[in-house]
Design a protein around this motif. Structure first.
Motif, PDB file in Angstrom:
ATOM      1  N   MET A   1      11.888   9.748  -2.037  1.00 58.28           N
ATOM      2  CA  MET A   1      11.274  10.154  -3.407  1.00 58.28           C
ATOM      3  C   MET A   1       9.790   8.643  -4.013  1.00 58.28           C
ATOM      4  O   MET A   1       9.795   8.328  -4.109  1.00 58.28           O
ATOM      5  N   HIS A   2      11.596   8.473  -4.093  1.00 59.17           N
ATOM      6  CA  HIS A   2      11.814   6.703  -4.755  1.00 59.17           C
ATOM      7  C   HIS A   2      10.383   5.880  -3.970  1.00 59.17           C
ATOM      8  O   HIS A   2       9.913   5.790  -4.505  1.00 59.17           O
ATOM      9  N   THR A   3      10.450   5.550  -2.518  1.00 59.25           N
ATOM     10  CA  THR A   3       9.354   5.378  -1.830  1.00 59.25           C
ATOM     11  C   THR A   3       7.365   5.811  -2.374  1.00 59.25           C
ATOM     12  O   THR A   3       7.139   4.726  -2.358  1.00 59.25           O
ATOM     13  N   VAL A   4       7.810   7.370  -2.143  1.00 59.55           N
ATOM     14  CA  VAL A   4       6.490   7.520  -2.357  1.00 59.55           C
ATOM     15  C   VAL A   4       6.269   7.580  -4.173  1.00 59.55           C
ATOM     16  O   VAL A   4       4.586   7.135  -3.700  1.00 59.55           O
ATOM     17  N   ARG A   5       6.884   7.562  -4.855  1.00 57.18           N
ATOM     18  CA  ARG A   5       6.872   6.464  -5.637  1.00 57.18           C
ATOM     19  C   ARG A   5       6.382   6.152  -5.929  1.00 57.18           C
ATOM     20  O   ARG A   5       5.068   5.242  -6.903  1.00 57.18           O
ATOM     21  N   ALA A   6       6.920   4.592  -5.356  1.00 57.46           N
ATOM     22  CA  ALA A   6       6.527   3.361  -5.311  1.00 57.46           C
ATOM     23  C   ALA A   6       5.325   3.228  -4.938  1.00 57.46           C
ATOM     24  O   ALA A   6       4.333   2.052  -5.680  1.00 57.46           O
ATOM     25  N   ARG A   7       4.948   4.038  -3.643  1.00 59.27           N
ATOM     26  CA  ARG A   7       3.607   3.614  -3.174  1.00 59.27           C
ATOM     27  C   ARG A   7       2.442   4.008  -3.810  1.00 59.27           C
ATOM     28  O   ARG A   7       1.559   4.040  -3.877  1.00 59.27           O
ATOM     29  N   LEU A   8       2.857   5.782  -4.636  1.00 59.84           N
ATOM     30  CA  LEU A   8       1.473   5.567  -5.541  1.00 59.84           C
ATOM     31  C   LEU A   8       0.874   4.863  -6.867  1.00 59.84           C
ATOM     32  O   LEU A   8      -0.084   4.809  -7.165  1.00 59.84           O
ATOM     33  N   THR A   9       2.538   4.394  -7.596  1.00 59.88           N
ATOM     34  CA  THR A   9       2.218   3.308  -8.407  1.00 59.88           C
ATOM     35  C   THR A   9       1.837   2.043  -8.309  1.00 59.88           C
ATOM     36  O   THR A   9       0.543   1.932  -8.564  1.00 59.88           O
ATOM     37  N   THR A  10       1.749   1.402  -7.203  1.00 61.54           N
ATOM     38  CA  THR A  10       0.834   0.562  -6.050  1.00 61.54           C
ATOM     39  C   THR A  10      -0.083   0.386  -6.069  1.00 61.54           C
ATOM     40  O   THR A  10      -1.705  -0.529  -6.202  1.00 61.54           O
ATOM     41  N   ILE A  11      -0.696   1.781  -5.549  1.00 60.46           N
ATOM     42  CA  ILE A  11      -1.826   2.056  -5.350  1.00 60.46           C
ATOM     43  C   ILE A  11      -2.799   2.422  -6.508  1.00 60.46           C
ATOM     44  O   ILE A  11      -3.915   1.889  -6.729  1.00 60.46           O
ATOM     45  N   TRP A  12      -2.154   2.958  -7.660  1.00 63.67           N
ATOM     46  CA  TRP A  12      -3.577   3.038  -9.036  1.00 63.67           C
ATOM     47  C   TRP A  12      -3.135   2.093  -9.352  1.00 63.67           C
ATOM     48  O   TRP A  12      -4.477   1.875  -9.763  1.00 63.67           O
ATOM     49  N   ARG A  13      -2.087   0.826  -9.001  1.00 61.75           N
ATOM     50  CA  ARG A  13      -2.371  -0.311  -9.626  1.00 61.75           C
ATOM     51  C   ARG A  13      -3.936  -1.126  -9.227  1.00 61.75           C
ATOM     52  O   ARG A  13      -4.822  -1.614  -9.862  1.00 61.75           O
ATOM     53  N   ARG A  14      -3.813  -1.112  -7.572  1.00 62.60           N
ATOM     54  CA  ARG A  14      -4.292  -1.619  -6.974  1.00 62.60           C
ATOM     55  C   ARG A  14      -5.893  -0.230  -7.430  1.00 62.60           C
ATOM     56  O   ARG A  14      -7.240  -1.314  -7.923  1.00 62.60           O
ATOM     57  N   VAL A  15      -6.212   0.750  -7.666  1.00 67.67           N
ATOM     58  CA  VAL A  15      -7.542   1.112  -8.035  1.00 67.67           C
ATOM     59  C   VAL A  15      -7.863   1.061  -8.657  1.00 67.67           C
ATOM     60  O   VAL A  15      -8.736   0.573  -9.832  1.00 67.67           O
ATOM     61  N   THR A  16      -7.106   0.405 -10.138  1.00 64.59           N
ATOM     62  CA  THR A  16      -7.402   0.706 -11.946  1.00 64.59           C
ATOM     63  C   THR A  16      -7.767  -0.920 -11.885  1.00 64.59           C
ATOM     64  O   THR A  16      -8.782  -1.099 -12.166  1.00 64.59           O
TER      65      THR A  16
END
Length: 66
Positions: A1-16
């Motif tokens: 679960m932690h890695t999924v959240r970390a990946r989503l956070t990274t993707i969100w930062r890159r998109v923004t």
């Protein structure tokens, strides 16, 4: 679960980051970084920067779409 959240956070930062670059929302941060590198006096406040930026765009007819 932690890695999924970390990946989503990274993707969100890159998109923004990308969207802010496309729409120009990061221009003030770029101005401050440039100012720190070259240090020429006191930097403009964010409000002063955007006012000057809009004035500059208004003087350049080619920057308008219509």
């Amino acid at each position: 679960m932690h890695t999924v959240r970390a990946r989503l956070t990274t993707i969100w930062r890159r998109v923004t980051w990308f969207v802010n670059g496309v729409v120009g929302a990061n221009k003030y941060q770029q101005y401050l970084a440039h100012h720190r590198r070259h240090g020429c006096g006191e930097p403009l406040t964010e409000r002063e920067f955007w006012r000057a930026e809009y004035d500059r765009q208004g003087r350049q007819i080619s920057s308008r779409c219509c």
